[in-house]
Design a protein around this motif. Structure first.
Motif, mmCIF file in Angstrom:
data_model
loop_
_atom_site.group_PDB
_atom_site.id
_atom_site.type_symbol
_atom_site.label_atom_id
_atom_site.label_comp_id
_atom_site.label_asym_id
_atom_site.label_seq_id
_atom_site.Cartn_x
_atom_site.Cartn_y
_atom_site.Cartn_z
ATOM 1 N N SER A 164 0.810 -1.220 0.000
ATOM 2 C CA SER A 164 0.000 0.000 0.000
ATOM 3 C C SER A 164 0.847 1.275 0.000
ATOM 4 C CB SER A 164 -0.939 -0.005 1.209
ATOM 5 O OG SER A 164 -0.189 0.043 2.406
ATOM 6 N N ILE A 165 2.155 1.145 0.123
ATOM 7 C CA ILE A 165 3.020 2.325 0.147
ATOM 8 C C ILE A 165 3.833 2.382 -1.134
ATOM 9 C CG2 ILE A 165 4.941 3.467 1.333
ATOM 10 C CD1 ILE A 165 3.960 2.175 3.920
ATOM 11 N N ASP A 166 3.759 3.519 -1.826
ATOM 12 C CA ASP A 166 4.534 3.737 -3.044
ATOM 13 C C ASP A 166 5.895 4.292 -2.649
ATOM 14 O OD1 ASP A 166 5.558 4.324 -5.532
ATOM 15 O OD2 ASP A 166 4.011 5.794 -6.047
ATOM 16 N N LEU A 167 6.942 3.528 -2.924
ATOM 17 C CA LEU A 167 8.284 3.951 -2.560
ATOM 18 C C LEU A 167 8.807 5.090 -3.425
ATOM 19 C CD1 LEU A 167 10.223 0.694 -1.685
ATOM 20 C CD2 LEU A 167 10.054 2.747 -0.316
ATOM 21 N N GLY A 168 8.255 5.270 -4.606
ATOM 22 C CA GLY A 168 8.731 6.305 -5.515
ATOM 23 C C GLY A 168 8.828 7.683 -4.881
ATOM 24 N N PRO A 169 7.753 8.189 -4.288
ATOM 25 C CA PRO A 169 7.805 9.515 -3.662
ATOM 26 C C PRO A 169 8.782 9.579 -2.479
ATOM 27 C CG PRO A 169 5.540 8.880 -4.060
ATOM 28 C CD PRO A 169 6.380 7.671 -4.348
ATOM 29 N N ILE A 170 8.888 8.506 -1.729
ATOM 30 C CA ILE A 170 9.824 8.470 -0.588
ATOM 31 C C ILE A 170 11.252 8.614 -1.101
ATOM 32 C CG2 ILE A 170 10.767 7.014 1.251
ATOM 33 C CD1 ILE A 170 7.911 5.746 1.435
ATOM 34 N N LEU A 171 11.588 7.821 -2.112
ATOM 35 C CA LEU A 171 12.941 7.860 -2.665
ATOM 36 C C LEU A 171 13.221 9.201 -3.336
ATOM 37 C CD1 LEU A 171 13.129 4.248 -4.133
ATOM 38 C CD2 LEU A 171 14.049 5.068 -1.946
ATOM 39 N N GLU A 231 15.885 2.301 -6.482
ATOM 40 C CA GLU A 231 14.970 2.537 -7.605
ATOM 41 C C GLU A 231 15.138 1.479 -8.683
ATOM 42 O OE1 GLU A 231 15.827 6.630 -8.615
ATOM 43 O OE2 GLU A 231 14.217 7.333 -7.300
ATOM 44 N N ALA A 232 16.374 1.099 -8.972
ATOM 45 C CA ALA A 232 16.625 0.081 -9.994
ATOM 46 C C ALA A 232 16.044 -1.263 -9.579
ATOM 47 C CB ALA A 232 18.124 -0.044 -10.262
ATOM 48 N N ARG A 233 16.232 -1.648 -8.338
ATOM 49 C CA ARG A 233 15.706 -2.941 -7.866
ATOM 50 C C ARG A 233 14.180 -2.959 -7.851
ATOM 51 N NH1 ARG A 233 19.782 -6.210 -6.368
ATOM 52 N NH2 ARG A 233 21.669 -5.300 -5.475
ATOM 53 N N ILE A 234 13.582 -1.855 -7.470
ATOM 54 C CA ILE A 234 12.122 -1.772 -7.453
ATOM 55 C C ILE A 234 11.574 -1.834 -8.863
ATOM 56 C CG2 ILE A 234 10.176 -0.233 -6.932
ATOM 57 C CD1 ILE A 234 11.920 0.640 -4.449
ATOM 58 N N ALA A 235 12.224 -1.126 -9.794
ATOM 59 C CA ALA A 235 11.788 -1.158 -11.203
ATOM 60 C C ALA A 235 11.925 -2.569 -11.755
ATOM 61 C CB ALA A 235 12.618 -0.185 -12.027
ATOM 62 N N GLU A 236 13.003 -3.247 -11.408
ATOM 63 C CA GLU A 236 13.214 -4.634 -11.873
ATOM 64 C C GLU A 236 12.149 -5.558 -11.287
ATOM 65 O OE1 GLU A 236 16.616 -7.861 -11.019
ATOM 66 O OE2 GLU A 236 17.322 -5.982 -11.928
ATOM 67 N N ARG A 237 11.831 -5.392 -10.026
ATOM 68 C CA ARG A 237 10.810 -6.215 -9.368
ATOM 69 C C ARG A 237 9.451 -5.993 -10.011
ATOM 70 N NH1 ARG A 237 8.432 -4.306 -3.833
ATOM 71 N NH2 ARG A 237 7.575 -2.872 -5.347
#
Length: 172
Positions: A106-113, A164-170
Motif C-alpha cells: 500500500s506504500i509507493d516507494l517512488g515519492p519516498i525515494l 529505484e533500480a531494484r524496485i523497477a526490476e521487481r
C-alpha cells in the motif's frame, strides 16, 4: 559516538573543567555534534569512579579541573588502536523507512525515494560549497569532517539509485 573516550582524548592534551571539555569537543568536531554539559559532568564522575581521570590541583573557588590518569591513557590508547566496526550496522532511519515501506504493497516507494534524493542532493551541494571554502592547512579537522559528510551523501545517492533500480526490476 563515545563521549567517554572523547573526553579522555581531550584530557590527554591537558587538564580541563567540564565546560572547557564541552567547548573543546564542539570545536574539534567543527560544531557538528554538541554535548550537554550535564552529560559531560556525569561522564567525568563515571570516569573518576573507574580510575580513568582524577581531580587536578586547583585553587580555592576555581572550577573543578580534571586530568587523565595512566589507566585512562591505556583505555584511550586501546580505543584509538581498535578499528571501528559497524557490525551490526547502526540503525539508519532512511534504511528502516525504505525496508518497512517495502513490506507493504500500500506504500509507493517512488515519492519516498524522490524526496530523499532531493534532500540529499541539496545537502551534497551545501557540503560541497563548504568544502570549497575550507582551508585544509588551517582547518584540517573541518575539512576531514566535510570529506566524510560528502562521501556519505554520495553513497546515499548511490543507494537510492540502487533502490529505484531494484524496485523497477521487481515491478517488471
Amino acid at each position: 559516538m563515545t563521549i567517554r573516550n572523547s573526553l579522555l582524548a581531550l584530557l590527554a592534551e591537558q587538564p580541563a573543567h567540564g565546560y572547557g571539555l564541552k567547548s573543546a569537543f564542539e570545536q574539534r568536531t567543527a560544531g557538528t555534534w554538541s554535548l550537554n554539559v550535564g552529560q559531560v559532568y556525569t561522564t567525568l564522575t563515571r570516569l573518576e569512579r573507574d580510575g580513568l581521570v582524577e581531580p587536578a590541583a586547583g585553587g580555592e573557588g576555581q572550577k573543578q579541573t580534571w586530568r587523565i590518569t595512566d589507566a585512562g591513557r591505556t583505555v584511550l590508547r586501546d580505543w584509538l588502536d581498535a578499528p571501528v566496526l559497524a557490525d551490526p550496522p547502526p540503525r539508519d532511519e532512511l534504511v528502516l523507512k525504505v525496508l518497512l515501506a517495502t513490506a507493504t504493497d500500500s506504500i509507493d516507494l517512488g515519492p519516498i525515494l524522490h524526496s530523499q534524493r532531493v534532500a540529499t542532493l541539496e545537502r551534497l551541494q551545501r557540503l560541497t560549497r563548504l568544502k570549497a571554502k575550507a582551508d585544509p592547512d588551517q582547518e584540517l579537522a573541518w575539512t576531514l569532517l566535510l570529506d566524510a559528510l560528502v562521501l556519505d551523501a554520495q553513497a546515499q545517492i548511490q543507494w537510492l539509485d540502487l533502490c529505484e533500480a531494484r524496485i523497477a526490476e521487481r515491478d517488471r
